[in-house]
Motif scaffolding. Structure first.
Motif, PDB file in Angstrom:
ATOM      1  N   LEU A 131      -4.247  -1.732 -14.163  1.00 25.51           N
ATOM      2  CA  LEU A 131      -4.752  -0.707 -13.248  1.00 25.51           C
ATOM      3  C   LEU A 131      -3.960  -0.669 -11.943  1.00 25.51           C
ATOM      4  N   GLN A 132      -3.519  -1.831 -11.501  1.00 26.73           N
ATOM      5  CA  GLN A 132      -2.708  -1.912 -10.276  1.00 26.73           C
ATOM      6  C   GLN A 132      -1.757  -3.086 -10.413  1.00 26.73           C
ATOM      7  N   LYS A 133      -0.479  -2.822 -10.207  1.00 22.84           N
ATOM      8  CA  LYS A 133       0.532  -3.892 -10.316  1.00 22.84           C
ATOM      9  C   LYS A 133       0.312  -4.939  -9.235  1.00 22.84           C
ATOM     10  N   GLY A 134       0.670  -6.160  -9.578  1.00 18.16           N
ATOM     11  CA  GLY A 134       0.626  -7.242  -8.596  1.00 18.16           C
ATOM     12  C   GLY A 134       2.027  -7.494  -8.051  1.00 18.16           C
ATOM     13  N   TYR A 135       2.099  -8.328  -7.016  1.00 20.87           N
ATOM     14  CA  TYR A 135       3.399  -8.659  -6.409  1.00 20.87           C
ATOM     15  C   TYR A 135       3.395 -10.122  -5.967  1.00 20.87           C
ATOM     16  N   SER A 136       4.583 -10.725  -6.023  1.00 22.47           N
ATOM     17  CA  SER A 136       4.750 -12.098  -5.535  1.00 22.47           C
ATOM     18  C   SER A 136       5.932 -12.141  -4.579  1.00 22.47           C
ATOM     19  N   LEU A 137       5.891 -13.112  -3.677  1.00 22.47           N
ATOM     20  CA  LEU A 137       6.985 -13.309  -2.713  1.00 22.47           C
ATOM     21  C   LEU A 137       7.547 -14.711  -2.898  1.00 22.47           C
ATOM     22  N   ASN A 138       8.788 -14.783  -3.394  1.00 19.63           N
ATOM     23  CA  ASN A 138       9.443 -16.069  -3.669  1.00 19.63           C
ATOM     24  C   ASN A 138       8.547 -16.988  -4.500  1.00 19.63           C
ATOM     25  N   GLY A 139       7.893 -16.402  -5.501  1.00 17.94           N
ATOM     26  CA  GLY A 139       7.056 -17.189  -6.409  1.00 17.94           C
ATOM     27  C   GLY A 139       5.623 -17.357  -5.955  1.00 17.94           C
ATOM     28  N   ARG A 140       5.321 -17.007  -4.713  1.00 15.13           N
ATOM     29  CA  ARG A 140       3.945 -17.113  -4.206  1.00 15.13           C
ATOM     30  C   ARG A 140       3.271 -15.753  -4.323  1.00 15.13           C
ATOM     31  N   LEU A 141       2.043 -15.740  -4.845  1.00 12.58           N
ATOM     32  CA  LEU A 141       1.342 -14.491  -5.089  1.00 12.58           C
ATOM     33  C   LEU A 141       1.018 -13.765  -3.785  1.00 12.58           C
ATOM     34  N   LEU A 142       1.418 -12.502  -3.735  1.00 14.24           N
ATOM     35  CA  LEU A 142       1.047 -11.641  -2.607  1.00 14.24           C
ATOM     36  C   LEU A 142      -0.242 -10.887  -2.927  1.00 14.24           C
ATOM     37  N   ARG A 143      -0.263 -10.353  -4.157  1.00 13.86           N
ATOM     38  CA  ARG A 143      -1.433  -9.602  -4.595  1.00 13.86           C
ATOM     39  C   ARG A 143      -1.521  -9.722  -6.107  1.00 13.86           C
ATOM     40  N   PRO A 144      -2.700 -10.085  -6.653  1.00 13.50           N
ATOM     41  CA  PRO A 144      -2.810 -10.195  -8.106  1.00 13.50           C
ATOM     42  C   PRO A 144      -2.812  -8.806  -8.759  1.00 13.50           C
ATOM     43  N   VAL A 176      10.566  11.810  -3.077  1.00  8.72           N
ATOM     44  CA  VAL A 176       9.573  10.728  -3.110  1.00  8.72           C
ATOM     45  C   VAL A 176      10.053   9.605  -4.039  1.00  8.72           C
ATOM     46  N   GLN A 177      10.617   9.988  -5.178  1.00 12.26           N
ATOM     47  CA  GLN A 177      11.140   8.983  -6.125  1.00 12.26           C
ATOM     48  C   GLN A 177      12.261   8.155  -5.503  1.00 12.26           C
ATOM     49  N   LEU A 178      13.153   8.837  -4.786  1.00 11.77           N
ATOM     50  CA  LEU A 178      14.261   8.122  -4.131  1.00 11.77           C
ATOM     51  C   LEU A 178      13.746   7.191  -3.039  1.00 11.77           C
ATOM     52  N   THR A 179      12.746   7.640  -2.299  1.00 10.39           N
ATOM     53  CA  THR A 179      12.144   6.804  -1.249  1.00 10.39           C
ATOM     54  C   THR A 179      11.493   5.572  -1.870  1.00 10.39           C
ATOM     55  N   HIS A 180      10.749   5.800  -2.959  1.00  8.02           N
ATOM     56  CA  HIS A 180      10.088   4.682  -3.665  1.00  8.02           C
ATOM     57  C   HIS A 180      11.126   3.672  -4.174  1.00  8.02           C
ATOM     58  N   LYS A 181      12.184   4.199  -4.775  1.00 10.28           N
ATOM     59  CA  LYS A 181      13.239   3.324  -5.322  1.00 10.28           C
ATOM     60  C   LYS A 181      13.892   2.496  -4.215  1.00 10.28           C
ATOM     61  N   ASP A 226       0.837  -1.207   0.000  1.00 11.35           N
ATOM     62  CA  ASP A 226       0.000   0.000   0.000  1.00 11.35           C
ATOM     63  C   ASP A 226       0.872   1.257   0.000  1.00 11.35           C
ATOM     64  N   ILE A 227       1.992   1.196   0.726  1.00 11.20           N
ATOM     65  CA  ILE A 227       2.912   2.342   0.763  1.00 11.20           C
ATOM     66  C   ILE A 227       3.548   2.547  -0.604  1.00 11.20           C
ATOM     67  N   VAL A 228       3.928   1.437  -1.262  1.00  8.78           N
ATOM     68  CA  VAL A 228       4.511   1.520  -2.607  1.00  8.78           C
ATOM     69  C   VAL A 228       3.505   2.163  -3.560  1.00  8.78           C
ATOM     70  N   ASP A 229       2.225   1.717  -3.473  1.00  7.58           N
ATOM     71  CA  ASP A 229       1.177   2.282  -4.346  1.00  7.58           C
ATOM     72  C   ASP A 229       1.032   3.781  -4.116  1.00  7.58           C
ATOM     73  N   ASN A 230       1.008   4.195  -2.848  1.00 12.19           N
ATOM     74  CA  ASN A 230       0.853   5.629  -2.529  1.00 12.19           C
ATOM     75  C   ASN A 230       2.027   6.449  -3.053  1.00 12.19           C
ATOM     76  N   LEU A 231       3.235   5.894  -2.922  1.00  7.52           N
ATOM     77  CA  LEU A 231       4.408   6.611  -3.444  1.00  7.52           C
ATOM     78  C   LEU A 231       4.344   6.735  -4.967  1.00  7.52           C
ATOM     79  N   GLU A 232       3.892   5.681  -5.634  1.00  9.83           N
ATOM     80  CA  GLU A 232       3.789   5.727  -7.100  1.00  9.83           C
ATOM     81  C   GLU A 232       2.734   6.740  -7.541  1.00  9.83           C
TER      82      GLU A 232
END
Length: 199
Positions: free
Chosen positions: A179-192, A130-135, A108-114
């Motif tokens: 519309l919103q990027k997804g994320y995975s953790l070590n191959g397991r889906l965190l968020r589609p 903000v860009q440096l924090t996001h990176k 959620d923090i990554v989304d807000n920064l983006e």
């Protein structure tokens, strides 16, 4: 008689005197003693009623028990090995996915920064911070096994993508707009990834 002659005589008597007169070797004497063909009368070997078949049966029984014990030991060793492997796999899995809940909340923090970066004025010095924090945040997440699922232009995959609409400009079964990027953790889906798909 001199003392030397006396000593020699005593030595000869000692050598000549022996408690047992051995004609044969001790082994031969023992074998003869227990051989029924060579003994008779009072010296006859004691007869016995030993049944060799009984001993053979008992030996076979004991061998069977030994074999069974070996098989039981082998099974127990295999079970212990498998249990150890399972425990190691579970520990490895727990270690890999211990950050799952924490990482998911950071998204959620990554989304807000983006969103802040997209809407910021390019000349605003705060936007650069903000860009440096996001990176930096994305870099930390990546180091801990979190990967971005950004499937624009890829085939739709229901395991990693969530279709929320149709994109008329995209090809059939292909992801158009993300519309919103997804994320995975070590191959397991965190968020589609929330996507629009071509029809």
């Amino acid at each position: 008689m001199s003392e030397q002659n006396t000593n020699q005589e005593n030595f000869d008597q000692t050598v000549a005197h022996d408690n047992v007169d051995h004609k044969d070797s001790i082994l031969e004497e023992t074998m003869n003693e227990f051989d029924p063909q060579n003994n008779s009368g009072e010296d006859a070997t004691i007869e016995n009623e030993i049944d060799l078949d009984t001993f053979k049966a008992r030996i076979a029984e004991l061998e069977g028990e030994v074999k069974q014990a070996k098989e039981s030991t082998a099974r127990a060793n295999a079970e212990a090995y498998n249990a150890q492997k399972r425990a190691e796999q579970e520990a490895d899995k727990s270690k890999k996915f211990a950050l799952q809940k924490f990482a998911k909340e950071l998204l959620d923090i990554v989304d807000n920064l983006e969103r802040a970066i997209e809407n910021a004025d390019a000349n605003d010095p705060v936007a650069e911070g903000v860009q440096l924090t996001h990176k930096a945040l994305v870099s930390v997440l990546t180091r801990h096994g979190v990967e971005v699922v950004d499937p624009e232009g890829e085939k739709f995959n229901a395991d990693f993508h969530e279709a929320v609409g149709i994109d008329p400009e995209a090809e059939a079964d292909t992801v158009g707009t993300v519309l919103q990027k997804g994320y995975s953790l070590n191959g397991r889906l965190l968020r589609p990834a929330m996507v629009r798909v071509g029809q």
